[in-house]
Design a protein around this motif. Sequence first.
Motif, PDB file in Angstrom:
ATOM      1  N   ILE A  81     -43.247   4.199  29.067  1.00 26.77           N
ATOM      2  CA  ILE A  81     -42.219   5.071  28.488  1.00 26.77           C
ATOM      3  C   ILE A  81     -42.795   6.441  28.122  1.00 26.77           C
ATOM      4  N   GLU A  87     -35.944   6.676  30.161  1.00 34.65           N
ATOM      5  CA  GLU A  87     -34.854   6.920  29.229  1.00 34.65           C
ATOM      6  C   GLU A  87     -34.083   5.635  28.950  1.00 34.65           C
ATOM      7  N   LYS A  88     -33.720   5.440  27.702  1.00 35.27           N
ATOM      8  CA  LYS A  88     -32.984   4.239  27.311  1.00 35.27           C
ATOM      9  C   LYS A  88     -31.637   4.179  28.029  1.00 35.27           C
ATOM     10  N   ASP A  96     -33.932  -3.471  24.541  1.00 33.00           N
ATOM     11  CA  ASP A  96     -33.568  -2.213  25.184  1.00 33.00           C
ATOM     12  C   ASP A  96     -34.094  -2.169  26.613  1.00 33.00           C
ATOM     13  N   PHE A  98     -34.659   0.527  30.069  1.00 35.11           N
ATOM     14  CA  PHE A  98     -34.912   1.946  30.300  1.00 35.11           C
ATOM     15  C   PHE A  98     -34.878   2.223  31.806  1.00 35.11           C
TER      16      PHE A  98
END
Length: 267
Positions: A81, A87-88, A96, A98
């Motif tokens: 990340i 990006e989420k 989550d 990404f």
Amino acid sequence: ICIIFIDQITKYFAVMKLSKTITIIPKILELTYNTNSGSAFGILSEKSAFLIITGMIIIGILLFEFEKIKLVKQTIKKQLIREYHFEKDGSFEGNDSFVYKDKARLITIEDRLIDADYLSKHFDPELFIFASRHKAKSEMPSLLVHSTGNWTSDNSFGGKPKSISISCPEAIKIGYLELLKQKVQLNLSIFDVTMEVTHHGPTELDHPLIFIELGSSQQYWTHGQGALAVARAVMKVVNEDKKFTNVIGFGGTHYCSNFNKLLESNP
């Protein structure tokens, strides 16, 4: 949860209803209320304190092992990340997820990676890349790549017996060469870089896959630069589109040094 519920219901019934013996089938089946102050089959009777302490220790060990596995996932994930600006974009299994441009999706699963045969039901990628920990008795710091499968009936480590996954030789070579490159760039001189032979699950995914791993002990599972090397190898596979002459190798030890030489030739 269902098993615990059934256990508690039957115990409640026994306490409330079995004040005396109930005959179900004469001379064959009777229900009689009795208590057990020990563990299974009355072992360590009247040793409640010992059993409680032992149980707490075992639970603590299991949680500790779970946290070690979770920790290595998070270490590599953070490097991906941070380094590549994922990006989420939603969630998967409560974690989550990404995305990287339109090329890659980063997810965290709750199951062991070796039991991830179900992922093809949720995703349709060109390739699954598993960023994983590697565990070995030697505890040697290592950066590794390999395909998955079970050549024998032993599937103790995921997948189906006598089944192998769909391999991606191009990804194996690209990932391996990038790990070699990162070993130099990140000054990881104590790390061994190698391909492993085909082993463990998952085996039933409908898509090709590759494992890129960081090993081989807790000390190195959270090694920042080691995790960065794995992250960079993952993204090299994502971004590189090369074709090579594919071959199948048989034999060798678990860490197949002779096959490594073939990967390093004609880079």
